[in-house]
Design a protein around this motif. Structure first.
Motif, PDB file in Angstrom:
ATOM      1  N   ILE A  42       1.026  -1.363   0.843  1.00 25.92           N
ATOM      2  CA  ILE A  42       0.093   0.256  -0.024  1.00 25.92           C
ATOM      3  C   ILE A  42       0.689   0.972   0.054  1.00 25.92           C
ATOM      4  N   LYS A  43       1.564   1.374   1.211  1.00 23.82           N
ATOM      5  CA  LYS A  43       2.180   2.816   0.915  1.00 23.82           C
ATOM      6  C   LYS A  43       3.557   3.052  -0.352  1.00 23.82           C
ATOM      7  N   ALA A  44       4.315   1.451  -0.989  1.00 21.30           N
ATOM      8  CA  ALA A  44       4.712   1.340  -2.348  1.00 21.30           C
ATOM      9  C   ALA A  44       3.645   1.898  -3.101  1.00 21.30           C
ATOM     10  N   SER A  45       3.157   2.076  -3.177  1.00 24.59           N
ATOM     11  CA  SER A  45       2.185   1.985  -4.033  1.00 24.59           C
ATOM     12  C   SER A  45       1.682   3.404  -4.709  1.00 24.59           C
ATOM     13  N   ALA A  46       1.724   3.796  -3.705  1.00 21.35           N
ATOM     14  CA  ALA A  46       1.360   5.240  -3.258  1.00 21.35           C
ATOM     15  C   ALA A  46       1.686   6.359  -3.466  1.00 21.35           C
ATOM     16  N   ASP A  49      -8.854  -1.883  -2.604  1.00 25.53           N
ATOM     17  CA  ASP A  49      -8.557  -1.356  -3.252  1.00 25.53           C
ATOM     18  C   ASP A  49      -7.422  -1.079  -3.115  1.00 25.53           C
ATOM     19  N   ASN A  50      -7.059   0.127  -2.870  1.00 26.56           N
ATOM     20  CA  ASN A  50      -5.847   0.376  -3.049  1.00 26.56           C
ATOM     21  C   ASN A  50      -5.005   0.879  -2.212  1.00 26.56           C
ATOM     22  N   THR A  51      -6.157   0.735  -1.004  1.00 32.17           N
ATOM     23  CA  THR A  51      -5.788   1.559   0.464  1.00 32.17           C
ATOM     24  C   THR A  51      -6.260   0.186   1.313  1.00 32.17           C
ATOM     25  N   GLY A  52      -6.130  -1.333   0.839  1.00 35.57           N
ATOM     26  CA  GLY A  52      -6.497  -2.154   1.214  1.00 35.57           C
ATOM     27  C   GLY A  52      -8.050  -2.324   1.774  1.00 35.57           C
ATOM     28  N   ALA A  53      -9.234  -1.344   1.179  1.00 32.42           N
ATOM     29  CA  ALA A  53     -10.456  -1.901   1.718  1.00 32.42           C
ATOM     30  C   ALA A  53     -11.602  -2.534   0.501  1.00 32.42           C
ATOM     31  N   ASN A  54     -12.049  -2.563   1.458  1.00 29.69           N
ATOM     32  CA  ASN A  54     -13.561  -3.227  -0.130  1.00 29.69           C
ATOM     33  C   ASN A  54     -12.839  -5.091  -0.342  1.00 29.69           C
ATOM     34  N   LYS A  55     -12.622  -5.915   0.452  1.00 30.26           N
ATOM     35  CA  LYS A  55     -11.556  -7.028   0.010  1.00 30.26           C
ATOM     36  C   LYS A  55     -13.005  -7.760  -0.500  1.00 30.26           C
ATOM     37  N   ARG A  56     -12.315  -8.514  -1.909  1.00 37.17           N
ATOM     38  CA  ARG A  56     -13.559  -9.451  -2.462  1.00 37.17           C
ATOM     39  C   ARG A  56     -12.689 -10.586  -3.423  1.00 37.17           C
ATOM     40  N   PRO A  57     -13.510 -11.615  -2.594  1.00 43.33           N
ATOM     41  CA  PRO A  57     -12.615 -12.943  -3.569  1.00 43.33           C
ATOM     42  C   PRO A  57     -12.928 -12.370  -5.439  1.00 43.33           C
ATOM     43  N   ILE A  87      11.781   1.373   0.712  1.00 40.29           N
ATOM     44  CA  ILE A  87      10.634   1.134   1.617  1.00 40.29           C
ATOM     45  C   ILE A  87       9.845  -0.085   2.147  1.00 40.29           C
ATOM     46  N   ILE A  88       9.412  -1.021   1.276  1.00 40.72           N
ATOM     47  CA  ILE A  88       9.234  -2.871   1.370  1.00 40.72           C
ATOM     48  C   ILE A  88      10.152  -3.769   2.058  1.00 40.72           C
ATOM     49  N   CYS A  89      11.065  -3.017   1.536  1.00 38.33           N
ATOM     50  CA  CYS A  89      12.813  -4.170   2.269  1.00 38.33           C
ATOM     51  C   CYS A  89      12.525  -3.369   3.686  1.00 38.33           C
TER      52      CYS A  89
END
Ligand code: AMP
Ligand code: MG
Length: 326
Positions: free
Chosen positions: A16-20, A186-194, A53-55
């Motif tokens: 999420i952070k790297a994407s932003a 979503d790119n914030t991690g919300a709205n998770k669906r299979p 950030i990711i490392c």
């Protein structure tokens, strides 16, 4: 591993952070008229920033895990690159407080080439050409244990969330856990669906996705295969592992990557397929090389034991493999 395990939480937060960060750099820099097409500085800043950030986040939680990542700080430390390093540091600092450029370099260098019993594979920006064009790109992170991908996170900051609204909300995050399914958020991690692959039973219903870049895959062979299988819908060309994401959510049926005639012996990098492959598999898809062999993530940073890639909804896999024997 379950959905709430530290591995999943950390990988998601890092993605999420790297994407932003990447999207901020793309909007700030890549669209600027003043930058010539050949100026790769935005992608360079985003590549280094994303890897830092990711490392840093992975190493903090899992100090004993190796991280196999594309970049290192050697070039970045050159005096003539000081402006890039300064910019990368300032962008990273917007997401994680950082004390110095030296610290950013040290985070980048948590990455190594060591393919061990348990390691992370990271592509801080996959599809750099797409990033610069304003098209698709991805941040790809996977956990590999005993040669098998067990967790994949794929952030696609510029990918439409809903195929029926291609001009609507952008930014998707894909997550897959071995044995537990694939999900889109979503790119914030919300709205998770299979998510699930397409149920197409006949090749004539299929839609192929392939690289935009002709040097990355043999478009002519793909076209011949489409003719042979009576696939009439046009191929969808897209950069990066976003291709795995759109296949996993059923938007396309096949992802073909026959090695380009420009480099017929090309060996794929593990970070270009680890995260994407588990996302397609856990959504019900099948992933092999073009000869039908499983992908081997244990031979080193290059997939020495594979040739090209074939991803399908599972149902159509054998028939496509057979057609590829032409
Ligand atoms: P894509 O966006 O799917 O075209 O893939 C981008 C990735 O292709 C990059 O991350 C590179 O690692 C990889 N790549 C570079 N050269 C080649 C090549 N000759 N054949 C296949 N993939 C390549
Ligand atoms: Mg890549």
């Amino acid at each position: 591993m379950d959905q709430n395990s530290p591995e999943v939480m950390t990988a998601l937060q890092a993605g999420i952070k790297a994407s932003a960060l990447c999207e901020k750099i793309r909007v700030d820099l890549a669209g600027k008229e003043s930058l010539l097409k050949s100026d790769r500085s935005p992608v360079t800043i985003a590549d280094y920033g994303s890897q830092a950030i990711i490392c840093k986040m992975i190493r903090e939680q899992f100090p004993h895990d190796a991280i196999v990542a594309e970049e290192d700080s050697k070039e970045l430390r050159r005096p003539d690159r000081s402006k890039i390093l300064e910019q990368a540091t300032s962008y990273v600092n917007t997401f994680i407080p950082v004390s110095s450029s030296e610290e950013v370099c040290s985070w980048i260098d948590f990455g190594s080439n060591s393919v061990t019993d348990r390691f992370w594979a990271l592509d801080p920006i996959d599809g750099t050409k797409g990033f610069l064009r304003g098209d698709q790109y991805a941040i790809a992170l996977a956990l590999i244990e005993k040669g098998k991908v067990t967790l994949g996170v794929l952030a696609c900051p510029n990918l439409y969330a809903d195929v029926h609204h291609p001009l609507g909300e952008k930014g998707c995050l894909f997550l897959a856990l071995r044995g537990k399914g694939s999900f889109q958020m979503d790119n914030t991690g919300a709205n998770k669906r299979p998510i699930f692959v397409s149920k197409a039973k006949s090749p004539s219903e299929a839609i192929i996705t392939e690289s935009v870049e002709p040097d990355h895959a043999d478009h002519l062979t793909h076209q011949r295969l489409a003719q042979k299988l009576n696939i009439s819908k046009p191929s969808l060309r897209m950069d990066s592992q976003a291709k795995y994401g759109i296949l996993a959510r059923g938007e396309v049926t096949l992802y073909l990557r026959v090695p380009s005639s420009a480099d017929p012996v090309y060996k794929e990098n593990i970070w270009d397929h680890a995260a994407g492959s588990i996302i397609a598999e856990e959504a019900g898809g099948r992933v092999t090389d073009v000869l039908g062999r499983p992908l081997d993530f244990s031979s080193g940073i290059k997939m020495e034991n594979n040739r090209g890639i074939l991803v399908s909804n599972g149902i159509l896999h054998e028939v496509v493999l057979k057609a590829l024997e032409m």
